[in-house]
Design an enzyme around this catalytic site. Sequence first.
Site, short mmCIF file in Angstrom:
data_model
loop_
_atom_site.label_atom_id
_atom_site.label_comp_id
_atom_site.label_asym_id
_atom_site.label_seq_id
_atom_site.Cartn_x
_atom_site.Cartn_y
_atom_site.Cartn_z
N ASP A 198 0.85 -1.20 0.00
CA ASP A 198 0.00 0.00 0.00
C ASP A 198 0.88 1.25 0.00
O ASP A 198 1.90 1.31 0.71
CB ASP A 198 -0.92 -0.02 1.24
CG ASP A 198 -2.09 0.94 1.11
OD1 ASP A 198 -3.23 0.46 1.04
OD2 ASP A 198 -1.84 2.17 1.07
N ILE A 199 0.48 2.25 -0.77
CA ILE A 199 1.27 3.48 -0.89
C ILE A 199 1.21 4.31 0.39
O ILE A 199 2.11 5.12 0.65
CB ILE A 199 0.76 4.30 -2.11
CG1 ILE A 199 1.82 5.25 -2.62
CG2 ILE A 199 -0.53 5.03 -1.79
CD1 ILE A 199 1.49 5.87 -3.97
N ASN A 256 -12.85 -3.34 2.85
CA ASN A 256 -13.77 -2.22 2.99
C ASN A 256 -14.74 -2.25 1.82
O ASN A 256 -14.32 -2.40 0.66
CB ASN A 256 -13.00 -0.89 2.99
CG ASN A 256 -12.07 -0.76 4.18
OD1 ASN A 256 -12.39 -1.23 5.28
ND2 ASN A 256 -10.92 -0.16 3.98
N GLY A 263 -15.93 2.49 4.06
CA GLY A 263 -14.71 3.26 3.88
C GLY A 263 -13.93 2.90 2.63
O GLY A 263 -12.73 3.17 2.53
N GLN A 264 -14.62 2.30 1.65
CA GLN A 264 -13.93 1.92 0.41
C GLN A 264 -13.66 3.15 -0.44
O GLN A 264 -14.58 3.90 -0.77
CB GLN A 264 -14.79 0.92 -0.38
CG GLN A 264 -14.10 0.44 -1.66
CD GLN A 264 -14.93 -0.60 -2.41
OE1 GLN A 264 -16.05 -0.93 -2.03
NE2 GLN A 264 -14.36 -1.12 -3.48
N HIS A 313 -10.46 -5.27 -3.13
CA HIS A 313 -9.11 -5.53 -2.63
C HIS A 313 -9.17 -5.98 -1.17
O HIS A 313 -10.04 -5.55 -0.41
CB HIS A 313 -8.20 -4.30 -2.77
CG HIS A 313 -8.78 -3.04 -2.24
ND1 HIS A 313 -9.72 -2.30 -2.93
CD2 HIS A 313 -8.57 -2.36 -1.08
CE1 HIS A 313 -10.07 -1.23 -2.23
NE2 HIS A 313 -9.38 -1.25 -1.09
#
Length: 114
Positions: A30-31, A87, A93-94, A100
């Site tokens: 994850d970034i 999510n 909260g997507q 994913h």
Amino acid sequence: MTDCLFCKMANNEIPVDLVLETEHLMAFRDINPQAPQHVLIIPRVHVRSLEDLEPGQEDLAGTLLLAAQQVARQEGFADRGYRTVINSGHDGGQEVQHLHVHVLAGRRMQWPPG
Ligand code: 5GP
Ligand code: ZN
């Protein structure tokens, strides 16, 4: 989906910090990590959210979960433990509209989640 960020990653159009890759899925870091280790697992096919997964896609759902297990073992946090999160939708909260699985590890997780 041409305008989907994760589809572009799945098609190698945007580089990722790859953790695992198979015919059906991709796992990458994850970034904006929310834990010392934070990996995202995505199916290569575009599925908008868990809510859009259909009967007949049981294999895909199971494959994503087993990939989380594989990532945990490969990255060395299977024994200490980890959290998997999907999510879904606005209240879930997507933010990225391509299904994913988050795999978070490296610290003690809180419960209840935020
Ligand atoms: P969601 O909130 O949809 O469950 O999670 C989306 C995740 O995608 C977030 O944790 C966010 O940091 C991550 N993300 C968004 N854009 C990018 C990107 O360009 N690269 C990577 N590696 N992760 C991203
Ligand atoms: Zn997509």
